[in-house]
Design a protein around this motif. Sequence first.
Motif, PDB file in Angstrom:
ATOM      1  N   ARG A   1       0.405 -10.382  -1.815  1.00 24.34           N
ATOM      2  CA  ARG A   1      -0.798  -9.558  -1.694  1.00 24.34           C
ATOM      3  C   ARG A   1      -1.114  -9.299  -0.216  1.00 24.34           C
ATOM      4  NH1 ARG A   1      -3.897  -9.424  -6.388  1.00 24.34           N
ATOM      5  NH2 ARG A   1      -3.194 -10.857  -8.045  1.00 24.34           N
ATOM      6  N   PRO A   2      -1.615  -8.111   0.095  1.00 27.57           N
ATOM      7  CA  PRO A   2      -1.967  -7.807   1.488  1.00 27.57           C
ATOM      8  C   PRO A   2      -3.026  -8.774   2.017  1.00 27.57           C
ATOM      9  CG  PRO A   2      -1.928  -5.806   0.155  1.00 27.57           C
ATOM     10  CD  PRO A   2      -1.832  -6.957  -0.801  1.00 27.57           C
ATOM     11  N   LEU A   3      -2.874  -9.159   3.258  1.00 27.19           N
ATOM     12  CA  LEU A   3      -3.851 -10.016   3.926  1.00 27.19           C
ATOM     13  C   LEU A   3      -4.761  -9.128   4.773  1.00 27.19           C
ATOM     14  CD1 LEU A   3      -1.460 -12.886   5.089  1.00 27.19           C
ATOM     15  CD2 LEU A   3      -2.993 -12.877   3.102  1.00 27.19           C
ATOM     16  N   ASP A   4      -6.044  -9.185   4.514  1.00 27.31           N
ATOM     17  CA  ASP A   4      -7.026  -8.354   5.209  1.00 27.31           C
ATOM     18  C   ASP A   4      -7.696  -9.184   6.299  1.00 27.31           C
ATOM     19  OD1 ASP A   4      -8.979  -6.637   6.059  1.00 27.31           O
ATOM     20  OD2 ASP A   4     -10.138  -6.668   4.193  1.00 27.31           O
ATOM     21  N   PHE A   5      -7.505  -8.775   7.549  1.00 26.33           N
ATOM     22  CA  PHE A   5      -8.087  -9.507   8.667  1.00 26.33           C
ATOM     23  C   PHE A   5      -9.212  -8.729   9.340  1.00 26.33           C
ATOM     24  CE2 PHE A   5      -3.717 -11.266   8.450  1.00 26.33           C
ATOM     25  CZ  PHE A   5      -4.046 -12.598   8.225  1.00 26.33           C
ATOM     26  N   SER A   6      -9.837  -7.840   8.587  1.00 21.20           N
ATOM     27  CA  SER A   6     -10.910  -7.016   9.166  1.00 21.20           C
ATOM     28  C   SER A   6     -12.094  -7.872   9.622  1.00 21.20           C
ATOM     29  CB  SER A   6     -11.385  -5.971   8.150  1.00 21.20           C
ATOM     30  OG  SER A   6     -11.857  -6.586   6.957  1.00 21.20           O
ATOM     31  N   ARG A   7     -12.191  -9.097   9.120  1.00 15.76           N
ATOM     32  CA  ARG A   7     -13.284  -9.986   9.537  1.00 15.76           C
ATOM     33  C   ARG A   7     -13.164 -10.362  11.013  1.00 15.76           C
ATOM     34  NH1 ARG A   7      -9.544 -12.741   6.585  1.00 15.76           N
ATOM     35  NH2 ARG A   7      -8.788 -14.784   7.299  1.00 15.76           N
TER      36      ARG A   7
ATOM     37  N   PRO B   1       0.828  -1.209   0.000  1.00 16.84           N
ATOM     38  CA  PRO B   1       0.000   0.000   0.000  1.00 16.84           C
ATOM     39  C   PRO B   1       0.863   1.261   0.000  1.00 16.84           C
ATOM     40  CG  PRO B   1      -0.844  -1.597   1.570  1.00 16.84           C
ATOM     41  CD  PRO B   1       0.479  -2.125   1.103  1.00 16.84           C
ATOM     42  N   GLU B   2       0.445   2.280  -0.729  1.00 13.03           N
ATOM     43  CA  GLU B   2       1.233   3.497  -0.862  1.00 13.03           C
ATOM     44  C   GLU B   2       1.177   4.377   0.381  1.00 13.03           C
ATOM     45  OE1 GLU B   2       0.107   5.527  -4.398  1.00 13.03           O
ATOM     46  OE2 GLU B   2       0.781   3.919  -5.742  1.00 13.03           O
ATOM     47  N   SER B   3       0.197   4.174   1.228  1.00  8.95           N
ATOM     48  CA  SER B   3       0.078   4.987   2.441  1.00  8.95           C
ATOM     49  C   SER B   3      -0.640   4.191   3.526  1.00  8.95           C
ATOM     50  CB  SER B   3      -0.686   6.281   2.144  1.00  8.95           C
ATOM     51  OG  SER B   3      -2.011   5.988   1.708  1.00  8.95           O
ATOM     52  N   GLY B   4      -0.571   4.713   4.745  1.00 13.74           N
ATOM     53  CA  GLY B   4      -1.254   4.084   5.864  1.00 13.74           C
ATOM     54  C   GLY B   4      -0.411   3.028   6.542  1.00 13.74           C
TER      55      GLY B   4
ATOM     56  N   GLU C   1      -5.242  -4.843  16.710  1.00 18.07           N
ATOM     57  CA  GLU C   1      -5.379  -3.644  17.534  1.00 18.07           C
ATOM     58  C   GLU C   1      -5.220  -2.365  16.720  1.00 18.07           C
ATOM     59  OE1 GLU C   1      -3.152  -3.546  21.110  1.00 18.07           O
ATOM     60  OE2 GLU C   1      -4.063  -5.370  21.920  1.00 18.07           O
ATOM     61  N   ALA C   2      -4.355  -2.407  15.701  1.00 18.76           N
ATOM     62  CA  ALA C   2      -4.137  -1.216  14.882  1.00 18.76           C
ATOM     63  C   ALA C   2      -5.083  -1.166  13.687  1.00 18.76           C
ATOM     64  CB  ALA C   2      -2.684  -1.170  14.394  1.00 18.76           C
ATOM     65  N   GLY C   3      -5.717  -2.295  13.355  1.00 21.71           N
ATOM     66  CA  GLY C   3      -6.632  -2.335  12.222  1.00 21.71           C
ATOM     67  C   GLY C   3      -5.931  -2.136  10.886  1.00 21.71           C
ATOM     68  N   VAL C   4      -4.794  -2.839  10.700  1.00 23.27           N
ATOM     69  CA  VAL C   4      -4.011  -2.665   9.476  1.00 23.27           C
ATOM     70  C   VAL C   4      -3.857  -4.002   8.743  1.00 23.27           C
ATOM     71  CG1 VAL C   4      -2.741  -0.719  10.439  1.00 23.27           C
ATOM     72  CG2 VAL C   4      -1.813  -3.037  10.677  1.00 23.27           C
ATOM     73  N   PRO C   5      -3.565  -3.953   7.449  1.00 29.38           N
ATOM     74  CA  PRO C   5      -3.314  -5.181   6.704  1.00 29.38           C
ATOM     75  C   PRO C   5      -1.915  -5.707   6.981  1.00 29.38           C
ATOM     76  CG  PRO C   5      -3.053  -3.299   5.260  1.00 29.38           C
ATOM     77  CD  PRO C   5      -3.553  -2.757   6.574  1.00 29.38           C
ATOM     78  N   VAL C   6      -1.709  -6.977   6.658  1.00 30.23           N
ATOM     79  CA  VAL C   6      -0.395  -7.610   6.784  1.00 30.23           C
ATOM     80  C   VAL C   6       0.079  -7.987   5.381  1.00 30.23           C
ATOM     81  CG1 VAL C   6       0.918  -9.543   7.721  1.00 30.23           C
ATOM     82  CG2 VAL C   6      -0.923  -8.521   9.075  1.00 30.23           C
ATOM     83  N   VAL C   7       1.255  -7.503   5.009  1.00 34.47           N
ATOM     84  CA  VAL C   7       1.834  -7.841   3.710  1.00 34.47           C
ATOM     85  C   VAL C   7       2.940  -8.868   3.934  1.00 34.47           C
ATOM     86  CG1 VAL C   7       3.140  -7.009   1.726  1.00 34.47           C
ATOM     87  CG2 VAL C   7       1.295  -5.612   2.676  1.00 34.47           C
ATOM     88  N   PRO C   8       2.766 -10.100   3.443  1.00 38.81           N
ATOM     89  CA  PRO C   8       3.808 -11.116   3.609  1.00 38.81           C
ATOM     90  C   PRO C   8       4.951 -10.876   2.623  1.00 38.81           C
ATOM     91  CG  PRO C   8       1.987 -12.006   2.342  1.00 38.81           C
ATOM     92  CD  PRO C   8       1.576 -10.616   2.738  1.00 38.81           C
TER      93      PRO C   8
END
Length: 251
Positions: free
Chosen positions: A176-182, A30-33, A141-148
Amino acid sequence: MIWYLMKYVFMGPLLRLSFPCKVIGAEYLPESGGVILAGNHVSVADSFFTPLHIKRRVTYLAKSEYFTEKGLKGRLKKLFFTGIGQVPIDRGGASAAKDALDTGVRLLREGHVLGIYPEGTRSPDARLYKGKTGVARMALEAGVPVVPVAMIGTDKVNPIGSKIWRPHRITLVIGRPLDFSRYEGLAGDRFVERAMTDEIMYRIMELSGQEYVDQYAATVKEQLAAQAKAVDQAEGRGPGTVTRLPGTKAS
């Protein structure tokens, strides 16, 4: 400014020239955040080459001893580690783990790219080991994606126990970023955090091609050290002449 000079003027150009690196998947970052960059750890060199080939500044949590040494050498080390994006953490106190988590979450909420090695220590034999769940806790806790990410070839550049780096081509693979918002709101649930961590490690395994071992690397290192000590005792060596078996050098 120090980071820019280190990456683009002083150290960066020399490392790029001496150790060519192929980068795959750069578009996935991601370019930001805030974002967690979760990687394998086969060499000390990983912490040099990963941020060198990532466009955004990467921050790592480092032991505070790197920043507190006295004299000119100490000041130079502090300048160096600060310049390459390290943030000091006291790993010796009773609340060390919590302090590291809190600092990581704060950096992520501030929009940083936080580099993490979920294995917790360098691999003793270039295989991929079980990840610790701190990476999952920070992501929730931070609500961010994880990029492997996977570094390939750095174990040839800087083999365990070697003091001089050796020329070798390396590859940085970004997934690809892993989205764990679920799982939002489930920070602290050990089953959720374990499942997330295992998913992250599986993706790193796919990217790196490493053999996966369902044990913690730190445990394996302790077993190897115990074996080395037993060998020394059997052969009558004194406590000051401990034999090191392959892979027992501390990270």
